[in-house]
Motif scaffolding. Structure first.
Motif, short mmCIF file in Angstrom:
data_model
loop_
_atom_site.label_atom_id
_atom_site.label_comp_id
_atom_site.label_asym_id
_atom_site.label_seq_id
_atom_site.Cartn_x
_atom_site.Cartn_y
_atom_site.Cartn_z
N VAL A 5 0.86 -1.31 -0.01
CA VAL A 5 -0.09 0.11 -0.15
C VAL A 5 0.88 1.25 0.09
O VAL A 5 1.71 1.53 1.01
N GLU A 6 0.81 2.00 -1.16
CA GLU A 6 1.78 3.21 -1.28
C GLU A 6 0.79 4.43 -0.74
O GLU A 6 -0.54 4.41 -0.57
N MET A 34 12.82 -4.26 -2.71
CA MET A 34 11.55 -3.61 -3.15
C MET A 34 12.13 -2.56 -4.17
O MET A 34 13.49 -1.98 -4.02
N GLY A 35 11.24 -2.13 -5.01
CA GLY A 35 11.41 -1.23 -5.85
C GLY A 35 10.42 -0.42 -5.95
O GLY A 35 9.03 -0.74 -5.55
N TRP A 36 10.66 0.96 -6.72
CA TRP A 36 9.70 1.95 -7.17
C TRP A 36 9.77 1.91 -8.63
O TRP A 36 10.85 1.89 -9.17
N PHE A 37 8.69 1.84 -9.31
CA PHE A 37 8.27 2.08 -10.63
C PHE A 37 7.58 3.51 -10.94
O PHE A 37 6.79 3.61 -9.77
N ARG A 38 7.63 3.81 -11.97
CA ARG A 38 6.51 4.92 -12.29
C ARG A 38 5.99 4.93 -13.64
O ARG A 38 6.43 4.25 -14.49
N GLY A 116 -0.62 1.84 -6.51
CA GLY A 116 0.05 3.32 -7.09
C GLY A 116 -0.41 4.31 -6.44
O GLY A 116 -1.41 4.44 -5.51
N THR A 117 0.31 5.61 -6.29
CA THR A 117 -0.04 6.75 -5.70
C THR A 117 0.55 7.87 -6.80
O THR A 117 1.73 7.71 -7.22
N GLN A 118 -0.41 8.79 -6.97
CA GLN A 118 -0.10 9.93 -8.05
C GLN A 118 0.62 11.00 -7.48
O GLN A 118 0.63 11.41 -6.36
#
Length: 123
Positions: A5-6, A34-38, A116-118
Motif C-alpha cells: 500500500v503506497e 523492494m522497488g519503485w516504478f512509475r 500506485g500513488t499519484q
C-alpha cells in the motif's frame, strides 16, 4: 495475502519534495528486494529505484539519481522514497513492487505490486 500500500503522493511545485511510503503485509519483508516504478500518462512503466533486502545495495535510474533516495525499515515492513528537486517530468503514478531475493530494474522480476500513488509536479 500480500498487500503493498503506497501513500504520500500529491501535488507539488517544481523544486519541491515528497516522501512516498509503501507498507507491506503478508510476506517476509526482509527477504524481498523492494522497488519503485512509475508510469506517466500515455507512457510505459519505468524503473525508478530498487533496494535489496539488507538495504546494502541500491540501484537508481539515471533520471532520478542524486534527487531521489530509497530506504527501508524491515522492522516496520515499509519502504520509502524521498523525492527532492522534483521536476514536471517526474509526474506519474508511482508503484511499489516486491521481488523475492535479488532483482534488478526489470518489472517482470517483481512478484507483487501496489495500486500506485499519484505524484503531480507543477511547473
Amino acid at each position: 495475502q500480500v498487500q503493498l500500500v503506497e501513500s504520500g503522493g500529491g501535488l507539488v511545485q517544481a523544486g519541491g519534495s515528497l516522501r512516498l511510503s509503501c507498507a507491506a503485509s503478508g510476506l517476509t519483508f526482509s527477504r524481498y528486494t523492494m522497488g519503485w516504478f512509475r508510469q506517466a500518462l500515455g507512457k510505459e512503466r519505468e524503473f525508478v529505484v530498487s533496494i535489496n533486502w539488507s538495504a546494502g545495495t541500491t540501484n537508481y535510474a539515471s533520471s532520478v539519481k542524486g534527487r531521489f533516495t530509497i530506504s527501508r525499515d524491515n522492522a516496520k515492513n515499509t519502504v520509502y522514497l524521498q523525492m527532492n528537486s522534483l521536476k514536471p517530468e517526474d509526474t506519474a503514478t508511482y508503484y511499489c513492487a516486491a521481488a523475492f531475493g535479488l532483482a534488478g530494474s526489470k518489472s517482470r522480476a517483481y512478484d507483487y505490486w501496489g495500486q500506485g500513488t499519484q505524484v503531480t509536479v507543477s511547473s
